[in-house]
Design an enzyme around this catalytic site. Structure first.
Site, PDB file in Angstrom:
ATOM      1  N   ASP A 150       2.689  50.596 -27.489  1.00  0.00           N
ATOM      2  CA  ASP A 150       1.414  50.212 -26.887  1.00  0.00           C
ATOM      3  C   ASP A 150       1.356  48.688 -26.781  1.00  0.00           C
ATOM      4  OD1 ASP A 150      -1.308  49.588 -26.427  1.00  0.00           O
ATOM      5  OD2 ASP A 150      -1.991  51.360 -27.534  1.00  0.00           O
ATOM      6  N   HIS A 198      -0.148  53.286 -24.340  1.00  0.00           N
ATOM      7  CA  HIS A 198      -1.606  53.382 -24.446  1.00  0.00           C
ATOM      8  C   HIS A 198      -2.199  54.414 -23.475  1.00  0.00           C
ATOM      9  CE1 HIS A 198      -5.234  51.484 -26.146  1.00  0.00           C
ATOM     10  NE2 HIS A 198      -5.794  51.491 -24.953  1.00  0.00           N
ATOM     11  N   SER A 234      -9.084  54.293 -27.523  1.00  0.00           N
ATOM     12  CA  SER A 234      -9.228  52.862 -27.294  1.00  0.00           C
ATOM     13  C   SER A 234     -10.677  52.440 -27.534  1.00  0.00           C
ATOM     14  CB  SER A 234      -8.750  52.520 -25.878  1.00  0.00           C
ATOM     15  OG  SER A 234      -8.580  51.130 -25.726  1.00  0.00           O
TER      16      SER A 234
END
Length: 292
Positions: free
Chosen positions: A236, A270, A159
């Site tokens: 996600d 995620h 991320s």
């Protein structure tokens, strides 16, 4: 002489924890950072091979809200690191306890959200220098404190940390042997998280933002051949929200004739559950380059 060097090293880093794992040791150390002007923790996995010689090193950069503990306890990276004889370094994601007004106000800016940039705005520029910390200071500490082969280093992340890994790699051709990322923020100048962070840390001149945007940096990359691996979960929720923008990075790579592999993983979100599921693939990817 060796005793004196070791004494200096022991003063520079302090061991916080140590747990035996897969024949090696998962440790956490702290040190006083000159770049960030505060105490910083970082995780170190020392594989069994580190007992008898120097090992290649792989740097992990974590995402928003994380500390070094998220990777250490959730990523399931140690088994593969032990198999391939790779030291893994996992730093924190921002300075801590700097008492800057507003640094604790949100989860996506300030504490836990350093975005791996060197801030230029007056309020943040003294402490928020995560780019220099990750690319300069931390490797210097690691190289002097642990049995690493500093000529063989790679970088990966998740991320915000995936963004960090990509920009550190692209801004420093030849410094890292390889790069990979899980659900990276690929084009921060065009997503809400990035725009908030960059306007706060770097100011209103959007041209300066491009120096920390992988989709912009890859367009002018000139360096050794690259082999970029990205995994992205199809489930996600930040993907349809426009925070990650992997297609923008792939398009920029294609335009610049830079090879990239983007694997869209059905059903994965995620979280660290996603990362743990494909961590072996990423460490194998890096091992291929670190041992070449």
């Amino acid at each position: 002489m060796r005793a004196q060097v070791w004494k200096t090293i022991k003063m520079a880093v302090s061991e916080v924890s140590c747990n035996k794992m897969f024949g090696g040791f998962q440790k956490v150390f702290s040190h006083e950072s000159t770049q960030l002007k505060c105490k910083m923790n970082f995780g170190v996995y020392l594989p069994p091979q580190a007992e008898s010689g120097k090992c290649p090193v792989l740097y992990w950069l974590s995402g928003l809200t994380c500390t070094e503990q998220n990777f250490v306890t959730k990523a399931c990276a140690q088994r593969a690191a032990a198999e391939h004889g790779i030291i893994i370094i996992a730093p924190d994601t921002s300075p801590r306890g700097c008492n800057i007004e507003g640094e604790e106000d949100g989860w996506d800016f300030g504490t836990g959200a350093g975005f791996y940039v060197n801030a230029t705005e007056d309020k943040w520029k003294t402490n928020y220098r995560m780019y220099s910390y990750v690319t300069e200071e931390l490797p210097s500490v690691v190289n002097s404190s642990f049995p690493v082969d500093s000529d063989r280093q790679s970088i990966f992340g998740h991320s915000m940390g995936g963004h960090g890994a990509l920009i550190c790699y692209l801004k420093n051709p030849g410094k890292y042997r390889s790069v990979s990322a899980f659900a990276p923020i690929c084009n921060p100048i065009n997503c809400p998280w990035g725009q908030k962070a960059f306007s706060g840390y770097l100011g209103s001149n959007k041209e300066t933002w491009k120096e920390y945007d992988a989709s912009e940096l890859v367009k002018k990359y000139q360096g050794p051949p690259v082999d970029i691996l990205i995994d992205q979960g199809k489930a996600d929720n930040f993907l349809p929200a426009g925070q990650l923008l992997p297609d923008n990075f792939v398009a920029a790579c294609k335009e610049s004739k830079v090879p990239v592999v983007l694997r869209m993983q059905e059903g994965y979100d995620h979280s660290y559950y996603f990362m743990a599921s494909f961590m072996d693939d990423h460490i194998k990817h890096h091992a291929k380059h670190l041992k070449a």
